[in-house]
Motif scaffolding. Structure first.
Motif, mmCIF file in Angstrom:
data_model
loop_
_atom_site.group_PDB
_atom_site.id
_atom_site.type_symbol
_atom_site.label_atom_id
_atom_site.label_comp_id
_atom_site.label_asym_id
_atom_site.label_seq_id
_atom_site.Cartn_x
_atom_site.Cartn_y
_atom_site.Cartn_z
ATOM 1 N N ARG A 193 4.429 5.334 -81.691
ATOM 2 C CA ARG A 193 5.763 5.805 -81.311
ATOM 3 C C ARG A 193 6.657 4.694 -80.774
ATOM 4 N NH1 ARG A 193 5.006 10.122 -77.029
ATOM 5 N NH2 ARG A 193 7.247 9.863 -76.994
ATOM 6 N N TYR A 194 6.068 3.582 -80.341
ATOM 7 C CA TYR A 194 6.836 2.514 -79.709
ATOM 8 C C TYR A 194 6.618 1.200 -80.448
ATOM 9 C CZ TYR A 194 6.991 5.982 -76.045
ATOM 10 O OH TYR A 194 7.176 7.149 -75.355
ATOM 11 N N CYS A 195 7.601 0.302 -80.327
ATOM 12 C CA CYS A 195 7.537 -0.970 -81.045
ATOM 13 C C CYS A 195 6.615 -1.983 -80.375
ATOM 14 C CB CYS A 195 8.940 -1.553 -81.180
ATOM 15 S SG CYS A 195 9.709 -1.989 -79.604
ATOM 16 N N SER A 196 6.407 -1.845 -79.060
ATOM 17 C CA SER A 196 5.592 -2.826 -78.344
ATOM 18 C C SER A 196 4.932 -2.188 -77.131
ATOM 19 C CB SER A 196 6.480 -3.990 -77.878
ATOM 20 O OG SER A 196 7.379 -3.536 -76.888
ATOM 21 N N SER A 197 4.016 -2.912 -76.545
ATOM 22 C CA SER A 197 3.358 -2.406 -75.337
ATOM 23 C C SER A 197 4.333 -2.371 -74.157
ATOM 24 C CB SER A 197 2.136 -3.256 -75.001
ATOM 25 O OG SER A 197 2.507 -4.599 -74.800
ATOM 26 N N ALA A 198 5.340 -3.234 -74.168
ATOM 27 C CA ALA A 198 6.347 -3.213 -73.092
ATOM 28 C C ALA A 198 7.148 -1.906 -73.136
ATOM 29 C CB ALA A 198 7.280 -4.409 -73.223
ATOM 30 N N CYS A 199 7.542 -1.466 -74.311
ATOM 31 C CA CYS A 199 8.277 -0.202 -74.436
ATOM 32 C C CYS A 199 7.380 0.982 -74.074
ATOM 33 C CB CYS A 199 8.829 -0.031 -75.846
ATOM 34 S SG CYS A 199 10.345 -0.959 -76.141
#
Length: 52
Positions: A31-37
């Motif tokens: 669902r998200y582009c990166s682990s930060a998001c």
């Protein structure tokens, strides 16, 4: 990318993020582009639950 198809492209579900990604997970659950998001979204959800 042979065999994945166009349904594996997605847009990040995080607030104020317009990034796109290719979902290479086995079940297509990204669902998200990166682990930060991912971390920002989970932190925001936690904080909204705590203040409710």
């Amino acid at each position: 990318m042979d065999g994945y198809g166009p349904d594996r492209f997605g847009q990040c579900a995080a607030h104020r993020c317009d990034a796109v990604y290719i979902d290479l997970t086995r079940n297509g659950s990204r669902r998200y582009c990166s682990s930060a998001c991912t971390a920002r979204a989970k932190t925001a959800a936690y904080r909204s639950r705590r203040h409710a």
